[in-house]
Design a protein around this motif. Structure first.
Motif, PDB file in Angstrom:
ATOM      1  N   GLN A 129      37.376 -94.889  38.672  1.00  0.00           N
ATOM      2  CA  GLN A 129      38.524 -95.572  39.565  1.00  0.00           C
ATOM      3  C   GLN A 129      39.791 -96.276  38.796  1.00  0.00           C
ATOM      4  O   GLN A 129      40.718 -96.138  39.164  1.00  0.00           O
ATOM      5  N   ASP A 130      39.246 -97.154  37.585  1.00  0.00           N
ATOM      6  CA  ASP A 130      40.233 -97.810  36.949  1.00  0.00           C
ATOM      7  C   ASP A 130      41.404 -96.858  36.440  1.00  0.00           C
ATOM      8  O   ASP A 130      42.361 -97.078  36.184  1.00  0.00           O
ATOM      9  N   ARG A 131      40.723 -95.689  35.773  1.00  0.00           N
ATOM     10  CA  ARG A 131      41.631 -94.811  34.870  1.00  0.00           C
ATOM     11  C   ARG A 131      42.367 -94.147  36.012  1.00  0.00           C
ATOM     12  O   ARG A 131      43.750 -93.922  35.696  1.00  0.00           O
ATOM     13  N   VAL A 132      42.091 -93.648  37.254  1.00  0.00           N
ATOM     14  CA  VAL A 132      42.758 -93.280  38.027  1.00  0.00           C
ATOM     15  C   VAL A 132      43.786 -94.132  38.606  1.00  0.00           C
ATOM     16  O   VAL A 132      45.285 -93.589  38.652  1.00  0.00           O
ATOM     17  N   ALA A 133      43.504 -95.441  38.799  1.00  0.00           N
ATOM     18  CA  ALA A 133      44.744 -96.392  39.113  1.00  0.00           C
ATOM     19  C   ALA A 133      45.730 -96.581  38.137  1.00  0.00           C
ATOM     20  O   ALA A 133      47.066 -96.604  38.223  1.00  0.00           O
ATOM     21  N   ALA A 134      45.269 -96.563  36.583  1.00  0.00           N
ATOM     22  CA  ALA A 134      46.311 -96.632  35.373  1.00  0.00           C
ATOM     23  C   ALA A 134      47.185 -95.434  35.431  1.00  0.00           C
ATOM     24  O   ALA A 134      48.203 -95.542  34.906  1.00  0.00           O
ATOM     25  N   LEU A 135      46.726 -94.352  36.199  1.00  0.00           N
ATOM     26  CA  LEU A 135      47.819 -92.982  36.301  1.00  0.00           C
ATOM     27  C   LEU A 135      48.874 -93.212  37.022  1.00  0.00           C
ATOM     28  O   LEU A 135      49.950 -92.395  37.292  1.00  0.00           O
ATOM     29  N   GLY A 136      48.787 -94.112  37.977  1.00  0.00           N
ATOM     30  CA  GLY A 136      49.751 -94.610  38.988  1.00  0.00           C
ATOM     31  C   GLY A 136      49.264 -94.175  40.456  1.00  0.00           C
ATOM     32  O   GLY A 136      50.009 -94.055  41.420  1.00  0.00           O
ATOM     33  N   ALA A 137      47.925 -93.852  40.631  1.00  0.00           N
ATOM     34  CA  ALA A 137      47.478 -93.242  41.802  1.00  0.00           C
ATOM     35  C   ALA A 137      46.812 -94.351  42.503  1.00  0.00           C
ATOM     36  O   ALA A 137      46.268 -95.246  41.925  1.00  0.00           O
ATOM     37  N   THR A 138      46.491 -94.166  43.770  1.00  0.00           N
ATOM     38  CA  THR A 138      45.328 -94.990  44.595  1.00  0.00           C
ATOM     39  C   THR A 138      44.141 -94.270  44.550  1.00  0.00           C
ATOM     40  O   THR A 138      44.042 -93.258  44.986  1.00  0.00           O
ATOM     41  N   PRO A 139      43.209 -94.880  43.767  1.00  0.00           N
ATOM     42  CA  PRO A 139      42.008 -94.201  43.805  1.00  0.00           C
ATOM     43  C   PRO A 139      40.842 -94.414  44.576  1.00  0.00           C
ATOM     44  O   PRO A 139      41.043 -95.418  45.660  1.00  0.00           O
ATOM     45  N   THR A 140      40.015 -93.205  44.693  1.00  0.00           N
ATOM     46  CA  THR A 140      38.960 -93.380  45.867  1.00  0.00           C
ATOM     47  C   THR A 140      37.831 -92.485  45.308  1.00  0.00           C
ATOM     48  O   THR A 140      38.106 -91.634  44.694  1.00  0.00           O
ATOM     49  N   THR A 141      36.657 -92.644  45.915  1.00  0.00           N
ATOM     50  CA  THR A 141      35.593 -91.907  45.296  1.00  0.00           C
ATOM     51  C   THR A 141      35.398 -90.686  46.341  1.00  0.00           C
ATOM     52  O   THR A 141      35.822 -90.591  47.259  1.00  0.00           O
ATOM     53  N   TYR A 142      34.687 -89.839  45.363  1.00  0.00           N
ATOM     54  CA  TYR A 142      34.483 -88.638  46.185  1.00  0.00           C
ATOM     55  C   TYR A 142      33.082 -88.744  46.986  1.00  0.00           C
ATOM     56  O   TYR A 142      32.493 -89.484  46.984  1.00  0.00           O
ATOM     57  N   GLU A 189      58.573 -79.930  27.605  1.00  0.00           N
ATOM     58  CA  GLU A 189      58.652 -80.991  28.463  1.00  0.00           C
ATOM     59  C   GLU A 189      57.565 -81.973  28.396  1.00  0.00           C
ATOM     60  O   GLU A 189      57.629 -83.193  28.368  1.00  0.00           O
ATOM     61  N   VAL A 190      56.228 -81.480  28.611  1.00  0.00           N
ATOM     62  CA  VAL A 190      55.319 -81.946  28.654  1.00  0.00           C
ATOM     63  C   VAL A 190      54.809 -82.801  27.357  1.00  0.00           C
ATOM     64  O   VAL A 190      54.481 -84.159  27.369  1.00  0.00           O
ATOM     65  N   VAL A 191      54.982 -82.000  26.317  1.00  0.00           N
ATOM     66  CA  VAL A 191      54.461 -82.832  24.992  1.00  0.00           C
ATOM     67  C   VAL A 191      55.537 -83.683  24.560  1.00  0.00           C
ATOM     68  O   VAL A 191      55.203 -84.998  24.251  1.00  0.00           O
ATOM     69  N   ASP A 192      57.067 -83.639  25.023  1.00  0.00           N
ATOM     70  CA  ASP A 192      57.880 -84.498  24.624  1.00  0.00           C
ATOM     71  C   ASP A 192      57.604 -85.959  25.497  1.00  0.00           C
ATOM     72  O   ASP A 192      57.731 -87.026  24.927  1.00  0.00           O
ATOM     73  N   ALA A 193      57.012 -85.681  26.648  1.00  0.00           N
ATOM     74  CA  ALA A 193      56.884 -86.879  27.403  1.00  0.00           C
ATOM     75  C   ALA A 193      55.661 -87.571  27.024  1.00  0.00           C
ATOM     76  O   ALA A 193      55.895 -88.950  27.144  1.00  0.00           O
ATOM     77  N   LEU A 194      54.739 -86.824  26.440  1.00  0.00           N
ATOM     78  CA  LEU A 194      53.593 -87.437  26.118  1.00  0.00           C
ATOM     79  C   LEU A 194      54.043 -88.197  24.777  1.00  0.00           C
ATOM     80  O   LEU A 194      53.604 -89.376  24.426  1.00  0.00           O
ATOM     81  N   ALA A 195      54.995 -87.816  23.889  1.00  0.00           N
ATOM     82  CA  ALA A 195      55.332 -88.433  22.636  1.00  0.00           C
ATOM     83  C   ALA A 195      55.816 -89.676  22.822  1.00  0.00           C
ATOM     84  O   ALA A 195      56.019 -90.662  22.164  1.00  0.00           O
ATOM     85  N   ARG A 196      56.919 -89.598  24.011  1.00  0.00           N
ATOM     86  CA  ARG A 196      57.446 -90.811  24.474  1.00  0.00           C
ATOM     87  C   ARG A 196      56.628 -91.972  25.114  1.00  0.00           C
ATOM     88  O   ARG A 196      57.326 -93.098  25.318  1.00  0.00           O
ATOM     89  N   GLY A 197      55.659 -91.643  25.369  1.00  0.00           N
ATOM     90  CA  GLY A 197      54.582 -92.544  26.072  1.00  0.00           C
ATOM     91  C   GLY A 197      54.745 -92.533  27.629  1.00  0.00           C
ATOM     92  O   GLY A 197      54.249 -93.151  28.308  1.00  0.00           O
ATOM     93  N   ASP A 198      55.860 -91.540  28.197  1.00  0.00           N
ATOM     94  CA  ASP A 198      55.792 -91.363  29.621  1.00  0.00           C
ATOM     95  C   ASP A 198      54.587 -90.746  30.249  1.00  0.00           C
ATOM     96  O   ASP A 198      54.332 -90.744  31.604  1.00  0.00           O
ATOM     97  N   LEU A 199      53.761 -90.164  29.689  1.00  0.00           N
ATOM     98  CA  LEU A 199      52.576 -89.430  29.958  1.00  0.00           C
ATOM     99  C   LEU A 199      51.265 -89.929  29.158  1.00  0.00           C
ATOM    100  O   LEU A 199      51.588 -90.084  28.085  1.00  0.00           O
ATOM    101  N   THR A 200      50.164 -89.634  29.703  1.00  0.00           N
ATOM    102  CA  THR A 200      48.940 -90.078  28.843  1.00  0.00           C
ATOM    103  C   THR A 200      48.076 -89.059  28.884  1.00  0.00           C
ATOM    104  O   THR A 200      47.969 -88.239  29.935  1.00  0.00           O
TER     105      THR A 200
END
Length: 299
Positions: A174-187, A256-267
């Motif tokens: 749950q904390d990982r999903v929240a860190a991605l910018g989402a609202t987490p919930t369990t399945y 685009e995705v590789v560059d975003a990861l390199a910039r720290g915009d994605l994890t």
């Protein structure tokens, strides 16, 4: 060259080291000195013989994703030179010292090959399904399996578009999903009620990356079958839901995705980095269902 191969279907133990001919790049292809190869669910299914493919008649080198240093170019290749670092989709397998790729992107300085190699398959799937769902700013997207490789990237890309994401995951993620910018919930049981409590106005689109039987709940939440896409549930056709399995590989989108990861915009999350010789152990880890992120092999 040295590679990990299998010559018949079976458990992880059928993977073993072998000397195989070094591949030669064909038109439009480049050859890499492999620095990292990722382990995917498709690799596991191919080795186990559950993809529907015929039994191999010669050694098979698995592996869909590779990152490394270009050492040879095929005819017609431009914009890249020997010595450049790239990441892409392997042609003919990536669990080896050398591998070929045709759809690839440059790896920016400072980005580790073990991180870059987690992207090709997940980035392709995430961008494909977001395009199908036409997720827009201000909308609410429900992602089943938001802590997985595809789900995590789709979540981040949707958030970057200005969408609100509700992401399902296990209690420990749950904390990982929240860190991605989402609202987490369990399945699991009660999901419809939990999502309705988080999104009283409903959800605009649903992405299922799990194949865990969540399509009926998704239909209930959408009030119909439109704007629901699964990449993992074969029951989709019977339910009238769109299933998307065909890869649409695009070097520009990968870059685009590789560059975003390199910039720290994605994890991205690497669960384990193992020597190439431990490919059997890597497959067992993926089959366990709890790798903690992408499993990566390094020659």
């Amino acid at each position: 060259m040295r590679a990990m191969v299998f010559e018949g279907f079976g458990g992880p133990q059928v993977l073993h080291p072998a000397d195989v001919p070094a591949p030669l790049p064909g038109p439009g292809q480049v050859r890499l000195r492999v620095e990292a190869a990722a382990v995917n669910g498709w690799d596991v299914k191919s080795r186990a013989g559950t993809t529907g493919a015929p039994a191999p008649t010669s050694p098979v080198v698995p592996g869909l994703e590779v990152a490394g240093v270009v050492d040879a170019l095929g005819d017609g290749v431009t914009g890249v030179a020997p010595g450049d670092r790239v990441v892409g989709f392997a042609v003919g397998g990536g669990y080896a010292e050398l591998a070929l790729t045709k759809v690839f992107a440059r790896v920016p300085d400072g980005l580790a090959a073990t991180d870059a190699v987690t992207l090709p398959v997940a980035a392709e799937a995430a961008t494909r399904v977001l395009r199908l769902l036409d997720v827009r700013a201000g909308e609410t997207l429900l992602v089943h399996g938001a802590s997985g490789s595809v789900g995590a990237l789709a979540t981040q890309l949707a958030v970057r578009r200005g969408a609100r994401v509700i992401g399902t995951a296990s209690a420990r993620n749950q904390d990982r999903v929240a860190a991605l910018g989402a609202t987490p919930t369990t399945y699991g049981a009660g999901l419809v009620d939990r999502v309705r409590a988080l999104a009283p106005d409903g959800v605009d689109a649903v992405l299922d990356t799990t194949g865990a039987g969540v399509l009926p709940d998704s239909i209930a939440l959408r009030g119909g079958t439109d704007r629901i896409v699964t990449i993992a549930d074969d029951a989709a056709a019977d339910l009238g839901v769109t299933a998307s399995y065909r890869s649409e590989r695009d070097a520009g989108e990968l870059a685009e995705v590789v560059d975003a990861l390199a910039r720290g915009d994605l994890t991205t999350t690497v669960g384990a980095v193992l020597p190439l010789a431990d490919a059997a152990r890597a497959h067992a880890l993926v089959e366990s269902g709890h790798p903690g992120g992408k499993v990566v092999l390094t020659p």
